[in-house]
Design a protein around this motif. Structure first.
Motif, PDB file in Angstrom:
ATOM      1  N   GLN A 200       0.806  -1.218   0.000  1.00 51.13           N
ATOM      2  CA  GLN A 200       0.000   0.000   0.000  1.00 51.13           C
ATOM      3  C   GLN A 200       0.842   1.272   0.000  1.00 51.13           C
ATOM      4  OE1 GLN A 200      -3.739   0.059   2.115  1.00 51.13           O
ATOM      5  NE2 GLN A 200      -3.224   1.989   3.121  1.00 51.13           N
ATOM      6  N   ASP A 201       1.856   1.345   0.874  1.00 44.35           N
ATOM      7  CA  ASP A 201       2.653   2.568   0.960  1.00 44.35           C
ATOM      8  C   ASP A 201       3.542   2.767  -0.261  1.00 44.35           C
ATOM      9  OD1 ASP A 201       1.508   3.162   3.369  1.00 44.35           O
ATOM     10  OD2 ASP A 201       3.197   2.463   4.590  1.00 44.35           O
ATOM     11  N   GLY A 202       3.746   1.713  -1.043  1.00 41.07           N
ATOM     12  CA  GLY A 202       4.565   1.828  -2.244  1.00 41.07           C
ATOM     13  C   GLY A 202       3.761   1.941  -3.522  1.00 41.07           C
ATOM     14  N   PHE A 203       2.437   1.999  -3.379  1.00 44.47           N
ATOM     15  CA  PHE A 203       1.577   1.969  -4.560  1.00 44.47           C
ATOM     16  C   PHE A 203       1.857   3.149  -5.493  1.00 44.47           C
ATOM     17  CE2 PHE A 203      -2.170   2.436  -7.143  1.00 44.47           C
ATOM     18  CZ  PHE A 203      -2.570   1.129  -7.391  1.00 44.47           C
ATOM     19  N   ALA A 204       1.918   4.351  -4.935  1.00 45.41           N
ATOM     20  CA  ALA A 204       2.116   5.534  -5.776  1.00 45.41           C
ATOM     21  C   ALA A 204       3.432   5.482  -6.523  1.00 45.41           C
ATOM     22  CB  ALA A 204       2.040   6.798  -4.924  1.00 45.41           C
ATOM     23  N   ALA A 205       4.476   4.932  -5.891  1.00 48.72           N
ATOM     24  CA  ALA A 205       5.804   4.914  -6.501  1.00 48.72           C
ATOM     25  C   ALA A 205       5.964   3.828  -7.555  1.00 48.72           C
ATOM     26  CB  ALA A 205       6.868   4.742  -5.418  1.00 48.72           C
ATOM     27  N   PHE A 206       5.240   2.698  -7.422  1.00 50.49           N
ATOM     28  CA  PHE A 206       5.538   1.551  -8.285  1.00 50.49           C
ATOM     29  C   PHE A 206       4.405   1.091  -9.190  1.00 50.49           C
ATOM     30  CE2 PHE A 206       8.678   1.283  -4.900  1.00 50.49           C
ATOM     31  CZ  PHE A 206       9.832   1.078  -5.647  1.00 50.49           C
ATOM     32  N   ALA A 207       3.168   1.495  -8.910  1.00 49.53           N
ATOM     33  CA  ALA A 207       2.050   0.997  -9.713  1.00 49.53           C
ATOM     34  C   ALA A 207       2.213   1.341 -11.189  1.00 49.53           C
ATOM     35  CB  ALA A 207       0.733   1.560  -9.184  1.00 49.53           C
ATOM     36  N   GLY A 208       2.759   2.521 -11.473  1.00 49.52           N
ATOM     37  CA  GLY A 208       2.866   2.964 -12.852  1.00 49.52           C
ATOM     38  C   GLY A 208       3.784   2.134 -13.718  1.00 49.52           C
ATOM     39  N   PHE A 210       3.708  -1.193 -13.710  1.00 46.15           N
ATOM     40  CA  PHE A 210       3.157  -2.527 -13.923  1.00 46.15           C
ATOM     41  C   PHE A 210       1.696  -2.558 -14.362  1.00 46.15           C
ATOM     42  CE2 PHE A 210       6.383  -2.568 -10.584  1.00 46.15           C
ATOM     43  CZ  PHE A 210       7.319  -3.422 -11.169  1.00 46.15           C
ATOM     44  N   LEU A 211       0.955  -1.477 -14.174  1.00 45.24           N
ATOM     45  CA  LEU A 211      -0.479  -1.489 -14.438  1.00 45.24           C
ATOM     46  C   LEU A 211      -0.804  -0.645 -15.656  1.00 45.24           C
ATOM     47  CD1 LEU A 211      -1.688  -0.973 -10.759  1.00 45.24           C
ATOM     48  CD2 LEU A 211      -1.234  -3.132 -11.941  1.00 45.24           C
ATOM     49  N   ASN A 212      -1.746  -1.121 -16.476  1.00 47.27           N
ATOM     50  CA  ASN A 212      -2.138  -0.353 -17.655  1.00 47.27           C
ATOM     51  C   ASN A 212      -3.372   0.502 -17.350  1.00 47.27           C
ATOM     52  OD1 ASN A 212      -4.704  -1.724 -18.501  1.00 47.27           O
ATOM     53  ND2 ASN A 212      -3.356  -3.493 -18.770  1.00 47.27           N
ATOM     54  N   TYR A 213      -3.699   1.373 -18.290  1.00 49.17           N
ATOM     55  CA  TYR A 213      -4.792   2.324 -18.099  1.00 49.17           C
ATOM     56  C   TYR A 213      -6.097   1.879 -18.761  1.00 49.17           C
ATOM     57  CZ  TYR A 213      -1.545   5.743 -16.163  1.00 49.17           C
ATOM     58  OH  TYR A 213      -0.632   6.396 -15.357  1.00 49.17           O
ATOM     59  N   GLU A 214      -6.106   0.670 -19.308  1.00 43.46           N
ATOM     60  CA  GLU A 214      -7.284   0.213 -20.037  1.00 43.46           C
ATOM     61  C   GLU A 214      -8.101  -0.805 -19.240  1.00 43.46           C
ATOM     62  OE1 GLU A 214      -4.100   0.148 -21.674  1.00 43.46           O
ATOM     63  OE2 GLU A 214      -4.580   2.217 -22.241  1.00 43.46           O
ATOM     64  N   ASP A 215      -7.465  -1.871 -18.779  1.00 43.02           N
ATOM     65  CA  ASP A 215      -8.194  -2.929 -18.088  1.00 43.02           C
ATOM     66  C   ASP A 215      -8.596  -2.477 -16.683  1.00 43.02           C
ATOM     67  OD1 ASP A 215      -7.855  -4.745 -20.237  1.00 43.02           O
ATOM     68  OD2 ASP A 215      -5.806  -5.138 -19.570  1.00 43.02           O
ATOM     69  N   PRO A 216      -9.787  -2.874 -16.221  1.00 45.41           N
ATOM     70  CA  PRO A 216     -10.242  -2.468 -14.888  1.00 45.41           C
ATOM     71  C   PRO A 216      -9.249  -2.886 -13.803  1.00 45.41           C
ATOM     72  CG  PRO A 216     -12.019  -3.498 -16.119  1.00 45.41           C
ATOM     73  CD  PRO A 216     -10.779  -3.712 -16.926  1.00 45.41           C
ATOM     74  N   LEU A 217      -9.139  -2.053 -12.770  1.00 48.34           N
ATOM     75  CA  LEU A 217      -8.268  -2.320 -11.638  1.00 48.34           C
ATOM     76  C   LEU A 217      -9.101  -2.707 -10.426  1.00 48.34           C
ATOM     77  CD1 LEU A 217      -5.628   0.560 -11.725  1.00 48.34           C
ATOM     78  CD2 LEU A 217      -5.115  -1.868 -11.577  1.00 48.34           C
ATOM     79  N   VAL A 218      -8.776  -3.833  -9.825  1.00 49.72           N
ATOM     80  CA  VAL A 218      -9.447  -4.258  -8.598  1.00 49.72           C
ATOM     81  C   VAL A 218      -8.385  -4.503  -7.526  1.00 49.72           C
ATOM     82  CG1 VAL A 218     -11.526  -5.184  -9.654  1.00 49.72           C
ATOM     83  CG2 VAL A 218      -9.513  -6.631  -9.481  1.00 49.72           C
ATOM     84  N   ILE A 219      -8.717  -4.128  -6.307  1.00 51.57           N
ATOM     85  CA  ILE A 219      -7.755  -4.116  -5.206  1.00 51.57           C
ATOM     86  C   ILE A 219      -8.116  -5.176  -4.174  1.00 51.57           C
ATOM     87  CG2 ILE A 219      -6.700  -2.703  -3.407  1.00 51.57           C
ATOM     88  CD1 ILE A 219      -6.123  -1.746  -6.253  1.00 51.57           C
ATOM     89  N   VAL A 220      -7.085  -5.859  -3.688  1.00 49.94           N
ATOM     90  CA  VAL A 220      -7.230  -6.786  -2.563  1.00 49.94           C
ATOM     91  C   VAL A 220      -6.389  -6.253  -1.417  1.00 49.94           C
ATOM     92  CG1 VAL A 220      -6.916  -9.134  -1.713  1.00 49.94           C
ATOM     93  CG2 VAL A 220      -7.534  -8.745  -4.113  1.00 49.94           C
ATOM     94  N   GLY A 221      -7.017  -6.060  -0.266  1.00 52.51           N
ATOM     95  CA  GLY A 221      -6.283  -5.591   0.906  1.00 52.51           C
ATOM     96  C   GLY A 221      -6.715  -6.357   2.128  1.00 52.51           C
ATOM     97  N   GLU A 222      -6.666  -5.673   3.253  1.00 47.00           N
ATOM     98  CA  GLU A 222      -7.117  -6.288   4.502  1.00 47.00           C
ATOM     99  C   GLU A 222      -8.622  -6.102   4.690  1.00 47.00           C
ATOM    100  OE1 GLU A 222      -5.270  -8.132   6.113  1.00 47.00           O
ATOM    101  OE2 GLU A 222      -3.223  -7.521   5.623  1.00 47.00           O
ATOM    102  N   GLY A 223      -9.259  -5.408   3.756  1.00 52.91           N
ATOM    103  CA  GLY A 223     -10.698  -5.207   3.825  1.00 52.91           C
ATOM    104  C   GLY A 223     -11.100  -3.822   4.273  1.00 52.91           C
ATOM    105  N   HIS A 224     -10.109  -2.953   4.577  1.00 56.61           N
ATOM    106  CA  HIS A 224     -10.431  -1.602   5.037  1.00 56.61           C
ATOM    107  C   HIS A 224      -9.200  -0.725   4.822  1.00 56.61           C
ATOM    108  CE1 HIS A 224      -8.511  -3.677   8.419  1.00 56.61           C
ATOM    109  NE2 HIS A 224      -8.009  -2.500   8.743  1.00 56.61           N
ATOM    110  N   LEU A 226      -8.366   1.596   2.557  1.00 62.18           N
ATOM    111  CA  LEU A 226      -7.795   1.650   1.216  1.00 62.18           C
ATOM    112  C   LEU A 226      -7.871   3.031   0.579  1.00 62.18           C
ATOM    113  CD1 LEU A 226      -9.124  -1.730  -0.229  1.00 62.18           C
ATOM    114  CD2 LEU A 226      -6.827  -1.217   0.617  1.00 62.18           C
ATOM    115  N   ASP A 227      -8.295   4.031   1.322  1.00 59.94           N
ATOM    116  CA  ASP A 227      -8.425   5.356   0.714  1.00 59.94           C
ATOM    117  C   ASP A 227      -7.089   5.904   0.212  1.00 59.94           C
ATOM    118  OD1 ASP A 227     -10.425   7.413   0.062  1.00 59.94           O
ATOM    119  OD2 ASP A 227      -9.163   8.696   1.318  1.00 59.94           O
TER     120      ASP A 227
END
Length: 360
Positions: A200-208, A210-224, A226-227
């Motif tokens: 989670q804390d590295g999402f902003a730095a590394f997501a770009g 590995f993830l594309n801008y076309e396919d839907p993004l779904v997140i798995v976490g601890e259930g809360h 995630l803002d």
């Protein structure tokens, strides 16, 4: 324009043109004129950070002498002259790719930077040569940011929708990108098959990377909680967020779904079995050049998507600084059918345990 001022309540803000990082870069000095005409703080954007200065390579190597010179002049003529007492608030902290080695310190002062920032004591010529030698990584999402800056970003600001397990599975079956934002140890113990782990804390730095801008993004976490991930997705242009798995990973396995695991070794186990593995170092090249585990090969984690065929053959063990980036890499390779393990604690734990490294 440089020198323009405007009021916000009792505060006065002054625009300072501080080119270098880009030609349009500005900083904003803040004063409390009822008390003093001296600045009390300055927002420096990407000009000056805690322990670092902004990158200047966006316009190509042929312009680095010009942009580095502009940055040097901006820092020394516009920022440092405000006074040692002035609070310095940069736009980025540790881990940002907008500077090479930003210190993990959200707020600093001009005086403290004069004492501790090694680049502020350089001459103009030394500073330019330093900037020529910097080796920085450029995430693919920068292209999306440039487009949004030129054309305007979407005005929608959606919230992540809670998804039931059947809704989540339907999106998966339709090709959604599944990102698990838990920490490496939790991900290694069990995760949704085909998901990539970006903590989670590295999402902003590394997501770009590995993830594309076309396919839907779904997140798995601890259930809360995630803002912060939602905000990061908005800030780097991911308007394709589809939601998060309600109840987190627990709801997935409690529904009787298949679970994947990732081999995760501690440093003592690796030391005992070192000859069984091909080692891959996914740290920044500048970190590797300081020291690394003997016999390892190197691919920066952000370069892995385009270099899957270049990973070492055999029983693969991936390490980084602390085990977070290596788990991104291992989860990515797992999705491409490559069996890879991650080293918990990374080379930091390896060194603290007293195991040898090769310097240089």
């Amino acid at each position: 324009m440089d020198g323009d001022t405007f009021k916000v309540g009792s505060l006065e803000l002054e625009v300072l043109e501080t080119p270098g990082h880009t030609y349009e870069s500005i900083s904003v000095a803040v004063r409390y004129p009822d008390v003093s005409d001296d600045a009390i703080m300055v927002f420096t954007g990407d000009v000056l950070f805690a322990g670092e200065t902004g990158r200047v390579d966006f316009f190509g190597p042929e312009r680095i002498e010009e942009t580095a010179g502009l940055l040097y002049d901006s820092i020394h003529e516009k920022i440092l002259t405000l006074g040692d007492h002035v609070l310095l608030l940069p736009a980025h902290g540790a881990g940002s790719v907008c500077g090479a080695e930003i210190r993990d310190q959200d707020v600093t002062t001009i005086g403290y930077e004069k004492l501790t920032n090694p680049y502020l004591s350089m001459s103009r010529g030394e500073f330019i040569e330093h900037k020529r030698s910097e080796r920085l990584y450029t995430p693919p999402y920068f292209r999306r940011m440039e487009e949004n800056n030129l054309k305007g970003a979407p005005v929608d600001n959606p919230y992540l929708e809670a998804l039931s397990v059947p809704e989540f599975r339907e999106l998966m079956d339709d090709g959604a990108q599944v990102v698990d934002v838990r920490n490496p140890a939790g991900f290694a113990g069990g995760h949704v098959p085909g998901s990539i782990n970006i903590w989670q804390d590295g999402f902003a730095a590394f997501a770009g990377y590995f993830l594309n801008y076309e396919d839907p993004l779904v997140i798995v976490g601890e259930g809360h909680g995630l803002d912060p991930v939602r905000r990061s997705m908005i800030r780097i242009g991911y308007d394709n967020m589809a939601g998060y798995l309600a109840g987190g990973f627990q709801s997935w396995y409690m529904a009787g779904n298949e679970v994947s695991k990732l081999d995760a070794l501690g440093v003592h186990e690796l030391a005992e079995r070192l000859d069984e593995f091909s080692l891959l170092d996914v740290r920044k090249i500048t970190d590797r050049e300081r020291f690394h585990i003997e016999g390892s090969e190197h691919i920066w984690v952000g370069d892995l998507p385009g270099n899957i065929d270049s990973v070492p053959e055999g029983n693969l063990l991936i390490y980084c600084d602390s085990g977070y980036k290596s788990t991104i890499a291992a989860s990515l390779l797992q999705g491409h059918g490559v069996n890879a393990a991650t080293l918990l604690g990374g080379i930091t734990a390896w060194v603290r345990a007293g195991y040898p490294v090769v310097e240089g």
